[in-house]
Scaffold this active site. Structure first.
Site, PDB file in Angstrom:
ATOM      1  N   ARG A  78     -68.898  45.315  29.707  1.00  0.00           N
ATOM      2  CA  ARG A  78     -68.706  46.415  30.627  1.00  0.00           C
ATOM      3  C   ARG A  78     -67.357  47.103  30.681  1.00  0.00           C
ATOM      4  O   ARG A  78     -67.093  47.989  31.195  1.00  0.00           O
ATOM      5  CB  ARG A  78     -68.900  45.550  32.403  1.00  0.00           C
ATOM      6  CG  ARG A  78     -70.377  45.207  32.243  1.00  0.00           C
ATOM      7  CD  ARG A  78     -70.779  44.013  33.441  1.00  0.00           C
ATOM      8  NE  ARG A  78     -69.487  43.303  33.249  1.00  0.00           N
ATOM      9  CZ  ARG A  78     -69.269  42.192  33.905  1.00  0.00           C
ATOM     10  NH1 ARG A  78     -69.604  41.909  35.258  1.00  0.00           N
ATOM     11  NH2 ARG A  78     -68.568  41.338  34.054  1.00  0.00           N
TER      12      ARG A  78
ATOM     13  N   CYS B 148     -60.755  43.267  26.401  1.00  0.00           N
ATOM     14  CA  CYS B 148     -61.944  41.608  26.631  1.00  0.00           C
ATOM     15  C   CYS B 148     -62.626  42.472  25.702  1.00  0.00           C
ATOM     16  O   CYS B 148     -63.377  43.788  25.872  1.00  0.00           O
ATOM     17  CB  CYS B 148     -62.337  41.739  27.712  1.00  0.00           C
ATOM     18  SG  CYS B 148     -63.434  40.167  28.260  1.00  0.00           S
TER      19      CYS B 148
ATOM     20  N   CYS C 138     -63.308  38.698  35.015  1.00  0.00           N
ATOM     21  CA  CYS C 138     -63.829  38.206  33.353  1.00  0.00           C
ATOM     22  C   CYS C 138     -63.786  36.460  33.662  1.00  0.00           C
ATOM     23  O   CYS C 138     -63.420  35.772  33.533  1.00  0.00           O
ATOM     24  CB  CYS C 138     -62.452  38.181  33.132  1.00  0.00           C
ATOM     25  SG  CYS C 138     -61.987  37.847  31.176  1.00  0.00           S
TER      26      CYS C 138
ATOM     27  N   HIS D 253     -59.457  42.645  32.697  1.00  0.00           N
ATOM     28  CA  HIS D 253     -60.595  42.963  33.826  1.00  0.00           C
ATOM     29  C   HIS D 253     -60.931  41.785  34.256  1.00  0.00           C
ATOM     30  O   HIS D 253     -60.546  40.376  34.460  1.00  0.00           O
ATOM     31  CB  HIS D 253     -61.701  43.499  33.417  1.00  0.00           C
ATOM     32  CG  HIS D 253     -62.562  42.748  32.723  1.00  0.00           C
ATOM     33  ND1 HIS D 253     -63.897  42.837  33.452  1.00  0.00           N
ATOM     34  CD2 HIS D 253     -62.549  42.073  31.216  1.00  0.00           C
ATOM     35  CE1 HIS D 253     -64.500  41.252  32.701  1.00  0.00           C
ATOM     36  NE2 HIS D 253     -63.545  41.336  31.356  1.00  0.00           N
TER      37      HIS D 253
ATOM     38  N   ASP E 266     -66.038  41.628  27.324  1.00  0.00           N
ATOM     39  CA  ASP E 266     -67.339  41.940  27.448  1.00  0.00           C
ATOM     40  C   ASP E 266     -68.018  43.409  27.896  1.00  0.00           C
ATOM     41  O   ASP E 266     -66.820  44.709  27.383  1.00  0.00           O
ATOM     42  CB  ASP E 266     -66.662  42.072  29.409  1.00  0.00           C
ATOM     43  CG  ASP E 266     -67.441  42.200  30.389  1.00  0.00           C
ATOM     44  OD1 ASP E 266     -68.563  43.173  30.272  1.00  0.00           O
ATOM     45  OD2 ASP E 266     -67.272  41.616  31.477  1.00  0.00           O
TER      46      ASP E 266
HETATM   47 ZN    ZN Z   1     -63.317  39.335  30.307  1.00  0.00          ZN
END
Ligand code: ZN
Length: 217
Positions: free
Chosen positions: A47, A43, A102, A99, A45
């Site tokens: 993080r 992803c 999400c 994750h 993302d």
């Molecule tokens: Zn995500």
């Protein structure tokens, strides 16, 4: 949290200094080429950074990231990464890494319009529909989201195995394993979903291609 743009360049200089002090030839060596063993489809993302959380160095993992780690068969970027990593770099493992928490998956579970991304998230809604009975039975919103994150990873693993790129690699006797993995942002740990696929035996017949003789080596 870093907010200064300039700070990124300062940090970069310090990072280069640190690496050079430990291994003066590191960048010279790295510049000669890459031969990573792993393709990471994760992803976007912020993080969930592939190298940091696996303790790997530059050159170790070939990375493709998009919102909610999707494998969409009309996505030329993903297909190009997949083809290049298998047929040129010769990766041995493909990891689809979802994750918990999400944002893409959570948005797909709702009915609000977000914008253009709604069309992308529609692919996750398709996964929800496939497992609607199981998901609807989970009352807790977070638990339901976590389960959809897992099921979404599983479906993206299957989506990879539906491609002629992966099937031709197997037909050519290449050792290539496709893994489904979850990253837990609450404790930083990776969890293997144990759905690894290494051949076409689990693929629904409608998705199985005849072996393309032109690609056999
Ligand atoms: Zn995500």
């Amino acid at each position: 949290m870093i907010k200064s743009y300039k700070k990124l360049f300062e940090n970069n200089k310090n990072w280069v200094k640190e690496i050079n002090s430990q291994n003066p030839n590191f960048f010279e060596k790295l510049a000669q080429g890459q031969s990573p063993q792993f393709l990471w489809i994760g992803c976007s993302d912020s993080r969930v950074p592939a190298n940091e959380l696996t303790g790997t160095a530059q050159g170790d993992i070939f990375v493709h990231r998009n919102i909610a780690n999707m494998v969409i068969h009309t996505d030329m970027s993903m297909l190009s990464v997949l083809d290049y990593s298998i047929n040129v770099l010769g990766v041995k493992h493909i990891m689809v890494v979802g994750h918990y928490g999400c944002g893409g998956v959570n948005a797909a579970m709702g009915n609000k319009q977000v914008g253009l991304i709604d069309n992308w998230l529609c692919n996750i809604k398709d996964v929800y529909r496939l497992y609607e009975a199981e998901l609807d039975a989970i009352e807790d919103q977070v638990k339901r989201s976590n389960r959809l994150v897992e099921l979404n990873v599983q479906e993206q693993v299957f989506n990879l195995t539906k491609t002629s790129i992966v099937q031709n690699a197997w037909a050519n006797g290449r050792s290539l394993l496709v893994h489904g993995i979850i990253y837990d942002i609450h404790d930083g740990l990776l969890k293997d979903l144990n759905i690894t696929v290494g051949d076409t035996s689990q693929i629904d017949p409608v998705y199985k291609f005849d072996v393309d003789l032109n690609t056999q080596q």
